[in-house]
Scaffold this motif. Structure first.
Motif, short mmCIF file in Angstrom:
data_model
loop_
_atom_site.label_atom_id
_atom_site.label_comp_id
_atom_site.label_asym_id
_atom_site.label_seq_id
_atom_site.Cartn_x
_atom_site.Cartn_y
_atom_site.Cartn_z
N GLY A 95 33.50 27.46 51.40
CA GLY A 95 33.52 25.66 52.58
C GLY A 95 34.35 26.24 53.57
O GLY A 95 34.41 27.71 54.18
N TYR A 96 35.13 25.97 54.57
CA TYR A 96 36.45 25.90 55.14
C TYR A 96 37.87 26.17 54.76
O TYR A 96 38.48 26.56 55.59
N SER A 97 38.16 26.70 53.74
CA SER A 97 39.50 27.47 53.06
C SER A 97 38.97 28.03 53.06
O SER A 97 38.68 29.30 53.77
N ASN A 98 40.18 28.92 53.54
CA ASN A 98 40.79 30.39 53.60
C ASN A 98 41.01 31.26 52.65
O ASN A 98 40.92 32.85 52.73
N TYR A 99 40.35 31.21 51.39
CA TYR A 99 41.06 31.43 49.92
C TYR A 99 39.61 32.34 49.71
O TYR A 99 39.14 31.59 50.10
N GLN A 100 39.86 33.25 49.64
CA GLN A 100 39.21 34.67 49.10
C GLN A 100 38.92 35.36 47.55
O GLN A 100 40.53 35.51 47.41
N LEU A 101 38.39 35.12 47.75
CA LEU A 101 37.81 35.71 46.03
C LEU A 101 37.83 37.74 46.22
O LEU A 101 36.62 37.72 47.24
N HIS A 102 38.62 38.35 45.70
CA HIS A 102 38.54 39.66 46.50
C HIS A 102 37.53 40.73 45.47
O HIS A 102 38.91 41.25 44.66
N PHE A 103 36.42 41.13 46.01
CA PHE A 103 36.38 42.41 44.86
C PHE A 103 37.13 44.08 45.73
O PHE A 103 36.16 44.02 47.02
N GLU A 104 37.88 44.56 45.05
CA GLU A 104 38.38 45.33 45.70
C GLU A 104 38.44 46.69 45.96
O GLU A 104 37.19 47.54 45.32
N GLN A 105 38.51 47.39 46.81
CA GLN A 105 37.60 48.78 46.81
C GLN A 105 37.66 49.58 46.13
O GLN A 105 39.00 49.43 44.97
N PRO A 106 37.12 50.60 45.17
CA PRO A 106 37.24 51.16 43.38
C PRO A 106 37.88 52.00 43.37
O PRO A 106 38.06 52.45 44.35
N THR A 107 38.02 52.93 42.51
CA THR A 107 39.05 54.43 42.44
C THR A 107 37.79 54.90 41.45
O THR A 107 37.97 56.15 42.02
N MET A 108 37.26 54.17 40.60
CA MET A 108 36.65 54.55 40.02
C MET A 108 34.82 54.06 39.72
O MET A 108 35.31 52.65 40.06
N ALA A 109 34.03 54.85 40.22
CA ALA A 109 33.07 54.43 39.64
C ALA A 109 31.84 54.97 38.44
O ALA A 109 31.71 56.80 39.27
N ARG A 110 31.42 55.00 37.14
CA ARG A 110 30.68 55.38 36.69
C ARG A 110 30.94 56.59 36.12
O ARG A 110 30.50 58.04 35.90
#
Length: 404
Positions: A95-110
């Motif tokens: 919506g108009y909210s500034n609140y964010q769900l943040h998926f951060e930059q990973p350090t590991m994958a697979r």
């Protein structure tokens, strides 16, 4: 690969028929090519279009697992390095909210060090890379410029396809890879759950004066959804989803009006913006087949599951299906077993469908909530974001899906 022009009276036999030379169909052809099977790919577009696909506005988010599969299929290196864009992290706004769900930059994958959630590649580059990957193989035969109009069981060991020019092809296995609106899926008797969202997807590229920091942004605004897929640091692919009856409001805008509209939606987050591509639009329809196989036939790609583009991850499921099915078929070849037998195809469904069902229905439920603008839904939307942001196991599970 050979290209074929056939006369209406001619017929032929092959081991595998693949209906559709899109990324999923060609990826499967390439995966099966080293087995020595004879593979016939039937595609309504001509070879020239397959070799040089036009820009269609769609950017595909690829997981680290998909990158590995594309490397194994000789596709990754065929995409220009400067056209592979890192997707560092992702944020969701309600919506108009500034609140964010943040998926951060990973350090590991697979299990390996990583500094990106994934990668973004334009659909037309993936299509070209898939075509180039199959061209060295003489056991892959492409019939371009034709469609399959009928499929029938020839006997217990073969399936027969009839082309629009009257040619018939007999095979031990047929793979439908034509599209989420597949006619082949219906011909082999597989029903599907089809969810028409009543919305239109509009895609285009914008340049802007402020950096996107290689961060994807999903804005669930009231009345429309705006997804931003970062390409170059100052160029972003914009994906607008809006109710069908309002799509004309966007499509009829001039380039300057469109830039001003997107700038306003973003509250100037990316600075001054201007349009740098053509504008494309598509109907927003999700599809999940009720089975992934029938008699001597199977579904891959969007024919099996066509995802809502909110995560831009639909092709990852297509590649995953290619990986599962090709492995089973190659193992059958090596052991002298039937490549189109029910046991093999049922195993493919058991391995692939649980994952697709979870993602398909989970994504649809999330989209239904975050496009519902009623007051109770707005409160629930905000609550879901905050819970997801503050429960590490939930964020870790979602991040794992994003990285593959």
């Amino acid at each position: 690969m050979t290209a074929t022009n056939v006369s209406p009276s001619s017929g032929k036999e092959t081991d595998v028929i693949i209906v559709g030379a899109g990324p999923a169909g060609l990826s499967l052809a390439r995966a099966l090519a080293p087995s020595g099977l004879s593979i016939t790919v039937v595609e309504k577009q001509d070879s020239a279009t397959l070799a040089e696909p036009p820009f269609d506005g769609r950017e595909i988010a690829l997981t680290h697992y998909s990158k590995e599969l594309m490397q194994q299929l000789d596709m990754w290196d065929k995409v220009p390095a400067n056209e592979i864009y890192p997707l560092r992290d992702a944020k969701v706004i309600n919506g108009y909210s500034n609140y964010q769900l943040h998926f951060e930059q990973p350090t590991m994958a697979r299990g390996k060090p990583a500094n990106t959630l994934g990668f973004l590649i334009s659909n037309h580059h993936i299509r070209r890379a898939a075509y180039e990957a199959v061209t060295p193989y003489k056991n892959i035969n492409l019939i371009g410029g034709h469609s399959i109009i009928d499929v029938r069981n020839e006997d217990s060991n073969h399936i027969e396809a009839t082309l629009d020019n009257g040619q018939t092809i007999s095979a031990r296995l047929l793979i439908a890879a034509d599209s989420r609106f597949s006619n082949t899926r219906r011909q082999i008797g597989i029903s599907a759950q089809i969810h028409d969202f009543g919305r239109t997807v509009i895609v285009f590229r914008m340049r802007h004066t402020l950096s996107n920091q290689h961060t994807a942004l999903e804005c669930f605004h009231y009345g429309r959804t705006l997804a931003l897929l970062p390409l170059e640091e100052n160029m972003t692919n914009c994906v607008v989803t809006i109710n069908n009856e309002r799509a004309g409001e966007i499509l009829n805008m001039s380039p300057a009006q469109l830039a001003a509209d997107i700038t306003k939606q973003l509250k100037g987050k990316l600075g001054d913006m201007h349009l740098v591509s053509t504008v494309h639009h598509y109907p927003l329809v999700g599809v999940h087949a009720n089975a992934f196989y029938a008699h001597r036939s199977a579904l891959i790609g969007d024919v099996a599951v066509g995802m809502h583009p909110v995560t831009a991850h639909g092709f990852n499921l297509g590649l995953s299906g290619v990986g599962i099915l090709s492995k089973l078929i190659i193992e059958a070849v090596q052991k002298g077993k039937d490549i189109g037998g029910q046991t093999l195809l049922a195993q493919y469904q058991r391995q692939h469908m649980p994952h697709t069902r979870m993602l398909y229905h989970g994504t649809n439920a999330m989209v239904s909530l975050f496009t519902n603008d009623s007051h109770p839904a707005r409160l629930m939307r905000s609550l879901v974001l905050r819970i997801s942001n503050n429960l590490p196991p939930v964020k870790k599970l979602i991040s794992k899906q994003l990285t593959g």
